[in-house]
Design an enzyme around this catalytic site. Sequence first.
Site, PDB file in Angstrom:
ATOM      1  N   HIS A 203       0.795  -1.024  -0.296  1.00 13.56           N
ATOM      2  CA  HIS A 203      -0.460   0.332  -0.092  1.00 13.56           C
ATOM      3  C   HIS A 203       0.575   1.278   0.384  1.00 13.56           C
ATOM      4  O   HIS A 203       0.299   2.353   0.885  1.00 13.56           O
ATOM      5  CB  HIS A 203      -1.215   0.053   1.340  1.00 13.56           C
ATOM      6  CG  HIS A 203      -2.409  -0.743   1.284  1.00 13.56           C
ATOM      7  ND1 HIS A 203      -2.640  -2.019   1.758  1.00 13.56           N
ATOM      8  CD2 HIS A 203      -3.150  -0.603   0.518  1.00 13.56           C
ATOM      9  CE1 HIS A 203      -4.135  -1.949   1.200  1.00 13.56           C
ATOM     10  NE2 HIS A 203      -3.859  -2.232  -0.017  1.00 13.56           N
ATOM     11  N   HIS A 303      -4.432  -4.221 -11.275  1.00 22.77           N
ATOM     12  CA  HIS A 303      -5.300  -3.763 -10.417  1.00 22.77           C
ATOM     13  C   HIS A 303      -6.778  -3.729 -10.590  1.00 22.77           C
ATOM     14  O   HIS A 303      -7.410  -3.302 -12.204  1.00 22.77           O
ATOM     15  CB  HIS A 303      -4.731  -2.634 -10.124  1.00 22.77           C
ATOM     16  CG  HIS A 303      -5.532  -1.673  -8.614  1.00 22.77           C
ATOM     17  ND1 HIS A 303      -6.352  -0.834  -8.873  1.00 22.77           N
ATOM     18  CD2 HIS A 303      -5.093  -1.871  -7.040  1.00 22.77           C
ATOM     19  CE1 HIS A 303      -6.444  -1.111  -7.520  1.00 22.77           C
ATOM     20  NE2 HIS A 303      -6.133  -1.416  -6.301  1.00 22.77           N
TER      21      HIS A 303
END
Length: 393
Positions: A203, A303
């Site tokens: 992240h 993604h």
Amino acid sequence: MLTVDTTRPVGPAGRVSRVETLALGTAWRDFSYVRVHTDEGLSGVGEITHPYRGRETAALAEAMASRHLIGADPFDVEEIWLRMYQGDFLRGGDVGGIVVSGIDQALHDIMGKALGVPAYRLTGGACRDRIRVYANGWYTGDREPGEFAARAKDVVARGYTALKFDPFGAGLGELSRAELRRSIDIVAAVREAVDVDIFIEGHARFAMPTATRLLRELEPYDVGWFEEPLPWTHIERYAELRRRAPMPISGGEHFHNRYEYARLFATGAVDIIQPDLSMAGGFTEVRKLAAQAEVHAMLVAPHNSNSPVCTTASVHATLGMPNFTILETFDGMLEDHVFQAVRGALPVVDGHIGLPTRPGLGIELVDEVFAEHPPSGGFWNMFAEGWEKRNRT
């Protein structure tokens, strides 16, 4: 070229006559969509979900329609993309990138319907018969090694051959010794529990010393990739970290077009790029990103933290990518009403999604279900303790 030309001969879809947006509430996040209509009675859908700024993406999509879409031929996707990006002075960014992406999806949906072919036939055809996917969003319980291991087993029992997770809790910049050990114990427990590919999510939040330490700590666990270990404000250091890494480094979900991706390619930041079809410019742009990645010997693992609409669109987009490797999906964590609202979304079967057969994307939005499940506007802070439970406030 930066204005809608209604004097050209029109294609089989007619001209864009109306654009609307819809939003759907779920326990995890609100999903947002754009629906584009033509004067020939066709309509196409695209996803414009932003985790927190759904009203902003909807407002921009509707404004874009009046400036750049009404009267346009949906087949003129390259020109429409340029009008939206250059003509609107977007200059990148998440809200604009998402809107351009969703509209581009909807135009490809219309084109496929007008020609009676699945959308992937318009973007290079198929290099493969099915798309392998990995599960994300499955670790919503307590942040304990045993809990992660048990949930990982459940995911694999549903047929998935790969899964991704963030074991690091609310860590930002650095991790305390206790938190580092807890995080690595979680990875170890998952690896012991399941014999499938596992991917570790960073992240984009660690400082270089912590990211370097994590490379060593993760090495024994046969990690398929370490995703976004550093903030992208330090993109030049990605290549340095990548040279030290015993596993592939992946990233790129935060970039919204080829111009934002330019530094990633120039610096050799990653081994695997992760463009999002609902953020990085839709079919028109992601295909170009995949081609540039191939030039740099990089793989593509899109993604996709959005709804089954983006999953389905991503399948169409990746079928024709020679350097595609695997697609992310959160579909396994969603409520039944999501699939009722986006009727026709492609299902995940044994960790794969098969070849589409319906024209366009093959999805229709069911307005009645949207009316029954309005958006809530909730927010969850992934830098707060317990974020992995995804309880919104």
